[in-house]
Design a protein around this motif. Structure first.
Motif: not given
Length: 230
Positions: A58-61, A194-206, A208-212
């Protein structure tokens, strides 16, 4: 007649009477191209690939993010060709809005639906610098506009209507999506999630559910390869 008889005799010797017919195995069915399977997800993203893939990326972009554009250029093609197409990995893109330009671009791209979104996003990433520069050059005039007029004007300056038209999205339909408050609400929901998952910038990848903690293809691919078992 004699020549015909000799020909038939030779033919009979070449293929003896009663020889068993040759049975050939039917050709193997073509492997399924899972990159053609694209759907919207309950989380608001668009997913490409086998829904039962053992590895899920999963990419947050953001469509205005230069680092996201670099990944789209360098990482997405091999990701799709080597992992998504074969059914090993599914790839989902979720919008993480960074600015008002991003809002306009994302609403138009999302208006085209799952398949259209990926195609429009690819084109926007490939031409990102040109349309971002055009829009920024008009920043003062844009800021002077009332909010309801600003998003459509950004789309016009950026040339998003023309890009969308290449993939079957009419300007009239795109304007409807820009005016629909549900589109903005969905973008806001994804941002908050996304913020609840700890995303603060882009791109952020997960994966299998684990943030890279990496976001460039040379660093992301080894993790994918490890997750797929080689």
């Amino acid at each position: 007649m004699r020549r015909a008889a000799l020909f038939l005799a030779a033919f009979a010797l070449a293929i003896p009477a009663g020889a068993a017919p040759v049975h050939r195995a039917p050709p193997a069915p073509a492997a399924r191209d899972w990159s053609r399977t694209v759907v919207a997800t309950p989380e608001g993203g668009f997913r490409m690939g086998n829904p039962a893939a053992p590895v899920k990326l999963v990419e947050y972009g953001s469509l205005t993010c230069p680092h996201c554009a670099a990944f789209a250029r360098e990482g997405t093609p091999p990701l799709v060709a080597k992992y998504v197409r074969t059914g090993k990995v599914s790839y989902e893109f979720r919008n993480y809005i960074l600015n008002s330009i991003d809002v306009s671009a994302s609403l138009v791209a999302r208006c085209a639906g799952p398949v259209g979104f990926f195609r429009i996003a690819e084109t926007l990433y490939a031409t990102q610098k040109q349309w971002v520069d055009r829009i920024l050059a008009e920043r003062d005039r844009l800021n002077a506009l009332p909010e309801p007029q600003r998003l459509p004007r950004v789309v016009e300056i950026g040339g998003f209507y023309q890009v969308a038209a290449r993939y079957g999205l009419t300007a009239a339909r795109a304007r409807q999506c820009l005016a629909d408050p549900r589109g903005l609400e969905r973008l806001g929901q994804m941002y908050q999630a996304a913020q609840a998952l700890g995303v603060t910038g882009t791109p952020t990848f997960f994966l299998n559910g684990n943030m890279l903690d990496v976001n460039e293809w040379p660093s992301v691919e080894p993790l994918i390869r490890q997750a797929t078992g080689g």
